[in-house]
Design an enzyme around this catalytic site. Sequence first.
Site, PDB file in Angstrom:
ATOM      1  CB  SER A 147      -8.900  -6.122   2.737  1.00  8.85           C
ATOM      2  OG  SER A 147      -8.075  -6.417   1.635  1.00  8.85           O
ATOM      3  NE  ARG A 197      -3.053 -11.350   6.820  1.00 12.79           N
ATOM      4  CZ  ARG A 197      -4.247 -10.890   7.106  1.00 12.79           C
ATOM      5  NH1 ARG A 197      -4.471  -9.597   7.148  1.00 12.79           N
ATOM      6  NH2 ARG A 197      -5.242 -11.710   7.381  1.00 12.79           N
ATOM      7  CG  HIS A 238      -4.044  -8.477  -1.645  1.00 14.25           C
ATOM      8  ND1 HIS A 238      -4.905  -7.472  -1.266  1.00 14.25           N
ATOM      9  CD2 HIS A 238      -4.490  -9.601  -1.041  1.00 14.25           C
ATOM     10  CE1 HIS A 238      -5.838  -7.971  -0.466  1.00 14.25           C
ATOM     11  NE2 HIS A 238      -5.610  -9.259  -0.307  1.00 14.25           N
TER      12      HIS A 238
END
Length: 153
Positions: A127, A90, A17
């Site tokens: 995450s 990604r 991030h």
Amino acid sequence: MKRAVFPGSFDPITLGHVDIVKRALPLFDEIIIAIGVNADKKYLFSLEERLQFIETTFASEKSIKVKTYTGLTAVFCETEKAQFILRGLRNTTDFNYEQAIAQTNFEMTGIETVFLVSTPGVSNISSTIVRDVLRNKGNASSLVPKAVITSKK
């Protein structure tokens, strides 16, 4: 003013991030990191902790604001007078997922989504992986900003 919203749950914020936000800074006058709140989701970190992690991480960046919201991201963007939604990619799986959302947001509001591809050094971080590492008392220092590591969890 070119304003972008970078939405997410940020549970927790990761170096992936951070990579996207830092690389997007030259593109926008202001970036609002928007923590989405979903009452049905179980978070590892409280909303207050996530807010603090982000504020600490970007304390020196005056063009970054941190806010929370509920409901549709596109509606939040309209409320904040943001013309852009910022998203990081990604891999192709991320693109396939994000494309439909971007198209729907554009159809609803005319707000453009800007995609930045993650740099190779952080493209493996999610995450979900970070939460698993943290829950199992692993070393996540190469995955998250220092503010997350220095928390109690």
